[in-house]
Write a protein that holds these residues in place. Structure first.
Motif, mmCIF file in Angstrom:
data_model
loop_
_atom_site.group_PDB
_atom_site.id
_atom_site.type_symbol
_atom_site.label_atom_id
_atom_site.label_comp_id
_atom_site.label_asym_id
_atom_site.label_seq_id
_atom_site.Cartn_x
_atom_site.Cartn_y
_atom_site.Cartn_z
ATOM 1 N N ILE A 71 37.985 38.367 48.173
ATOM 2 C CA ILE A 71 37.879 39.700 48.583
ATOM 3 C C ILE A 71 39.090 39.837 49.568
ATOM 4 O O ILE A 71 38.715 38.933 50.678
ATOM 5 C CB ILE A 71 36.642 40.275 49.007
ATOM 6 N N ALA A 72 40.229 40.534 49.458
ATOM 7 C CA ALA A 72 40.937 40.475 50.641
ATOM 8 C C ALA A 72 41.146 41.756 51.270
ATOM 9 O O ALA A 72 40.710 42.571 50.774
ATOM 10 C CB ALA A 72 42.370 39.952 49.896
ATOM 11 N N VAL A 109 30.731 33.442 50.229
ATOM 12 C CA VAL A 109 31.263 32.342 51.331
ATOM 13 C C VAL A 109 32.395 33.366 52.119
ATOM 14 O O VAL A 109 33.205 34.101 51.662
ATOM 15 C CB VAL A 109 32.312 31.446 50.506
ATOM 16 N N ALA A 110 32.131 33.463 53.334
ATOM 17 C CA ALA A 110 33.195 34.353 54.367
ATOM 18 C C ALA A 110 33.963 33.184 55.233
ATOM 19 O O ALA A 110 33.421 32.374 55.809
ATOM 20 C CB ALA A 110 32.325 35.228 55.069
ATOM 21 N N GLU A 111 35.163 33.611 55.115
ATOM 22 C CA GLU A 111 36.265 32.728 55.822
ATOM 23 C C GLU A 111 35.705 31.348 55.904
ATOM 24 O O GLU A 111 35.620 30.884 56.842
ATOM 25 C CB GLU A 111 36.191 33.380 57.173
ATOM 26 N N PRO A 112 35.928 30.656 54.612
ATOM 27 C CA PRO A 112 35.511 29.337 54.747
ATOM 28 C C PRO A 112 36.203 28.436 55.503
ATOM 29 O O PRO A 112 35.725 27.428 55.808
ATOM 30 C CB PRO A 112 35.542 29.079 53.159
ATOM 31 N N GLY A 124 28.917 26.292 36.472
ATOM 32 C CA GLY A 124 28.379 27.651 36.260
ATOM 33 C C GLY A 124 27.961 28.357 37.160
ATOM 34 O O GLY A 124 27.340 29.407 37.254
ATOM 35 N N VAL A 125 28.525 28.348 38.484
ATOM 36 C CA VAL A 125 27.920 29.201 39.676
ATOM 37 C C VAL A 125 29.044 30.015 39.893
ATOM 38 O O VAL A 125 30.329 29.997 39.397
ATOM 39 C CB VAL A 125 28.003 28.204 40.947
ATOM 40 N N GLY A 126 28.805 31.274 40.311
ATOM 41 C CA GLY A 126 29.803 32.404 40.607
ATOM 42 C C GLY A 126 29.934 32.397 42.124
ATOM 43 O O GLY A 126 29.056 32.280 42.881
ATOM 44 N N VAL A 127 31.254 32.580 42.663
ATOM 45 C CA VAL A 127 31.755 32.367 43.992
ATOM 46 C C VAL A 127 32.440 33.515 44.468
ATOM 47 O O VAL A 127 33.228 34.039 43.711
ATOM 48 C CB VAL A 127 32.354 30.985 44.296
ATOM 49 N N LEU A 128 31.872 34.118 45.530
ATOM 50 C CA LEU A 128 32.559 35.233 46.136
ATOM 51 C C LEU A 128 33.004 34.828 47.483
ATOM 52 O O LEU A 128 32.547 34.313 48.253
ATOM 53 C CB LEU A 128 31.479 36.487 46.196
ATOM 54 N N VAL A 129 34.418 34.820 47.576
ATOM 55 C CA VAL A 129 34.987 34.308 48.891
ATOM 56 C C VAL A 129 35.841 35.470 49.623
ATOM 57 O O VAL A 129 36.602 36.403 49.082
ATOM 58 C CB VAL A 129 36.269 33.293 48.541
ATOM 59 N N VAL A 130 35.366 35.835 50.609
ATOM 60 C CA VAL A 130 35.783 36.787 51.465
ATOM 61 C C VAL A 130 36.654 35.967 52.597
ATOM 62 O O VAL A 130 36.478 35.042 53.301
ATOM 63 C CB VAL A 130 34.858 37.516 52.493
ATOM 64 N N SER A 131 38.061 36.434 52.739
ATOM 65 C CA SER A 131 39.024 35.614 53.538
ATOM 66 C C SER A 131 40.061 36.715 54.188
ATOM 67 O O SER A 131 40.589 37.638 53.388
ATOM 68 C CB SER A 131 39.579 34.389 52.708
#
Lengths: 381, 514
Positions: free
Chosen positions: B289-290, B426-429, B452-459
């Protein structure tokens, strides 16, 4: 807790005001934010107690309330000074006991029963007392500002140390044989038959502290240190030095209270002032100081002390026993913290209202206390 | 006025922190009457440069000239006296003091040794007018809204004679209207002869305010241009321009993605920062997510962890559906979190590495019975996690507060890995994380996906979004305004969407109602 919160919320949101328009609500909040609840509470206290027992307002009772307030007031002012910097001082009681015993020993030996030496004994006693206060303050100040240990720990430790020293010096017994001038005039004299001498003797201190905190750079720096130490540092404040000075000043003022209290009880007493630490913190907090630092005023502390001493006196007149009194004082402290939270809210609301008022053109509305808008600057060259 | 003499001039400044060269022979002139924009990614050396200007950092080599004269020992006191001031995003105000007291902190005018309040008030009123403030000078600063506190901070900086004013992303937390007011203030200050160093990521602001723009990358100055003589594309290219693929692991094969593991349907948050957001994450993919600061991307993560309440919409994690996410239930449903602010929201700084890694495990039933913990097991688990993530030093008894940012972040990740997960939010990893640790964190996230995990990255890190994500949602003003998949994901495309329109479009911010 939840029960106690109720009245506060009523305080913060004055329902009846809504019909009167924003002006009224603004002034109510402004008054609450600026002066706090104490003037109102004091009035309530005076009226309430007087209705139950009219003796409260008699000149002899008022005079004795004033006398009782003097010592707590001095210590509370010292406490407030430290609270402003974001610390606090548990060692005020130990300081008072130590000054009492040491100054009494000095006065006793200088005086030696010879009335001619009364004056010089008095002065020596005072000098020694202030020196003791200076040392206590220096120890606390260095612990907090130089060694950077938490104020709670530092003053808890110094309380233990100085209580021990007091016992060693005095052997645990009273020091009597003090000059009559000291015990009768300084301790319980009256000017014009009504004004207590101790009260007169603390007026200069109150005045000096007021000027210091309100009108001097040093005082402002203490507020800044307590409010945001980093901001104070960035502004070029010598944080460490100023903190040490604050503890020294607090120690000296407390020691002065110890000397005066010694006169009041006519002897040097190693147990003197044990309850002062808690009482002074209570009074300062009720008077608007904050444990988080950056807040506190001489006026507020005076009112806070008057409120506590007046409440105690009133409860005595109403024949409440000490257990009931302790409960009442405890409740007063909790309540005052909750009220101060409501006061913060009021401050925010007032600030925002003033923003909107300021946003309208200056001619449009009666802005009252707000500084006037000046003409726009001339266009820059 | 000798307009050609720079207010401040940095010449060939270098500064090294351990192995990293934070500034590599950087030169920068701030001319009176100009708005000099400083552009660069996180870690490009902007803040080191600012601290050098302010005298907080002493350069290893190079010269600093103030008004044409070389300064031998630059320090914060000199900066203050010369009128070099900064307005950071975290204000250095004393909240319980009045506006007036804050303005004159440590420099009150005296009359007969007492503070001259009248003189203070007069000077303050003049400055208040300059910045167009409407607050009372007696108001406590802490009682004012943030935007007004910023004005106080600016007032504090411009009380003295005109010098250099550094504004660090000043519009980050401002509304459109407040930003417009700020631009007005900048214009007026420039007219008065102030040199402004303006740090921003927003192209529109560069166009609106900038005279010149300096781009930095990896501690070097890549160029200084007249704003009128350079295109946004050129600036972006200068800002990024490096081979970024090396740091990032391979991307997912879109044909082998699993079922949807996380789905948001028309979610809005109570604070209004998230508006009707719908998105989904499938098993095996990393979804980014940008968006600009304040676009609401961080708030999406906060909504999922229950820190921000929802007003409408639905969140679905596998079989679990809710309109009001709560942290415990989300954890139970198989979601793992790495919050944005690791020091405040995830780490117990005084505890050891092992304790921090096991913080969640020890509240589950796996490692103990009847409330007692199986210490040996926990220790083993911690040690193997430390090894897996290469936490350094590899000492389970190390106090976490003493670790570097990168290693702290690995501990946060390690904790999330102590339980089997289906989804990671995950936010600003990699905020404040060095490149080496970054790479390890990215690899670990990719390995999870492969399992098999889904990752949502906010950055907020553009490079990270582009390098890491298989799919990207771009947010603007609280809403998702674009979805990019596979080859569509590029710096230019993400930036264009984040500004609400095209990267070349100065009026991008206007497009509020998507």
């Amino acid at each position: 807790m939840t029960q106690l919160q109720e009245p506060v919320q009523q305080d913060a949101v004055p329902a009846p005001e809504t019909t009167a328009g924003r002006g009224r609500r603004y002034w109510f909040l402004k008054a609450f934010a600026t002066a706090g609840p104490l003037p109102f509470l004091l009035l309530l206290l005076v009226v309430g107690v007087t209705l139950v027992n009219p003796v409260f307002l008699s000149s002899s009772n008022l005079s004795s309330v004033a006398t009782q307030s003097v010592y707590l007031l001095l210590v509370s002012l010292a406490q407030m000074l430290i609270l402003v910097t974001g610390g606090f001082d548990l060692s005020v009681g130990a300081n008072v006991a130590l000054t009492s015993v040491t100054s009494a020993l000095v006065m006793q030996s200088v005086y030696g029963g010879v009335d001619e030496y009364s004056g010089i004994a008095l002065i020596w006693g005072l000098v020694v007392a202030l020196l003791v206060g200076l040392v206590v303050g220096l120890v606390n100040g260095i612990g907090v500002a130089v060694l950077k240990v938490n104020a709670f720990i530092v003053t808890l430790a110094s309380m233990g140390i100085f209580t021990g020293v007091t016992m060693l010096v005095s052997g645990g017994s009273e020091v009597s044989g003090l000059p009559r001038v000291f015990t009768h005039e300084v301790g319980s004299g009256r000017v014009f038959g009504v004004v207590p001498v101790p009260l007169l003797m603390i007026l200069p201190v109150i005045f000096l502290l007021y000027v210091l905190l309100r009108r001097m750079k040093y005082g402002k720096s203490l507020f800044a240190i307590g409010s945001n130490e980093l901001a104070a540092r960035v502004a070029g404040t010598r944080v460490g030095t100023n903190l040490v000075m604050a503890y020294v000043l607090g120690g000296v003022v407390t020691a002065y209270a110890g000397w005066l209290l010694t006169a009041r009880v006519s002897s040097g007493q190693p147990q003197l002032g044990a309850e002062l630490a808690m009482q002074s913190i209570t009074a300062a907090i009720i008077g608007g100081a904050s444990l988080l630092g950056g807040r506190g005023s001489v006026g507020g502390t005076v009112l806070g002390v008057l409120f506590i001493v007046g409440l105690t006196n009133g409860m005595n007149l109403m024949r409440m026993d000490s257990n009931q009194q302790n409960i009442a004082l405890g409740l007063a402290l909790v309540l005052s913290v909750l009220v101060s939270r409501a006061r913060d809210r009021a401050r925010r609301e007032v600030a925002v209202m003033e923003l909107d008022q300021g946003a309208t053109p200056p001619a449009a509305g009666p802005v009252g206390s707000l500084p006037e808008q000046r003409n726009p600057l001339a266009p820059p060259s | 006025m000798t307009a050609t003499v720079p207010t401040v001039s940095l010449q060939e400044i270098s500064k090294r922190f351990g192995p990293t060269l934070a500034l590599d022979a950087v030169s920068l002139d701030l001319l009176p009457g100009e708005v000099h924009v400083l552009l660069g990614e996180n870690g490009a050396g902007k803040s080191t440069l600012v601290k050098t200007l302010l005298g907080t950092y002493h350069p290893d080599s190079g010269q600093i000239l103030i008004r044409g004269r070389e300064v031998a020992h630059h320090n914060p006191g000199v900066a203050r006296d010369e009128g070099i001031n900064v307005v950071l995003q975290d204000f250095s105000l004393a909240p319980t003091l009045s506006v007036l007291d804050n303005l004159f902190l440590g420099r009150q005018p005296l009359r007969r040794r007492l503070i001259d309040t009248a003189a203070m008030r007069e000077a303050a009123e003049r400055t208040r007018e300059l910045v167009g403030g409407t607050f009372s000078l007696n108001a406590e600063v802490g009682a004012l809204p943030r935007s007004e506190q910023q004005l106080v901070e600016i007032m504090k900086a411009v009380m003295g004679k005109p010098g250099a004013l550094i504004l660090d992303e000043p519009t980050a937390a401002l509304s459109e209207k407040e930003a417009e007011r700020l631009f007005g203030i900048v214009d007026r200050l420039v007219h008065q002869g102030w040199a402004i160093l303006y740090i921003t990521h927003r192209m529109a602001e560069i166009r609106r305010l900038g005279t010149r723009v300096t781009v930095m990358r990896d501690g070097r100055r890549t160029g200084t241009h007249l704003v009128s003589a350079v295109t946004d594309d050129e600036l972006v290219r200068e800002m990024i321009g490096r081979d970024i693929t090396a740091v990032y692991p391979h991307k997912a094969d879109p044909r082998h993605l699993g079922p949807t593991v996380l789905r948001l349907t028309d979610v809005s948050s109570a604070n209004g920062k998230v508006r009707d957001v719908s998105l989904h994450v499938r098993s095996g993919e990393i979804v980014g997510i940008a968006g600009l600061v304040g676009a609401g991307k961080g708030d999406v993560a906060r909504v999922l962890s229950g820190l921000e309440h929802t007003t409408s919409g639905e969140v679905e994690v596998l079989e679990y559906r809710t309109s009001r996410p709560q942290i415990r239930k989300m954890l139970a449903a198989g979601v793992g979190f790495m919050p944005e602010d690791r020091k405040r929201e995830s780490l117990a700084l005084q505890l050891t590495t092992a304790d921090n890694i096991n913080l969640e495990a020890s509240s589950s039933k796996a490692h103990g019975r009847f409330g007692f913990l199986h210490r040996g097991q926990l220790r083993e688990a911690a040690i193997s996690m430390i090894r897996r993530l290469d936490v350094r030093p590899a000492d389970p008894q190390q106090e976490v507060g003493l670790l570097s940012g990168g290693n702290q972040q690995k501990v946060v990740l390690g904790r999330a890995l102590t339980r089997p997960r289906k989804v990671f939010v995950v936010a600003e990893p990699t905020a404040g994380v060095d490149v080496g640790s970054r790479q390890q964190i990215y690899e670990e996230l990719r390995r999870l996906c492969d399992d098999g995990v889904g990752v949502l990255v906010v950055s907020s890190d553009l490079e990270e979004i582009v390098g890491l994500s298989d799919r990207v949602y771009v947010m603007h003003s609280g809403a998702v305004c674009a979805e990019l998949v596979g080859d569509e994901i590029s710096d230019e495309a993400v930036i264009a969407a984040a500004f609400g329109h095209g990267a070349d479009e100065p009026t991008a911010r206007v497009q509020e109602a998507v």
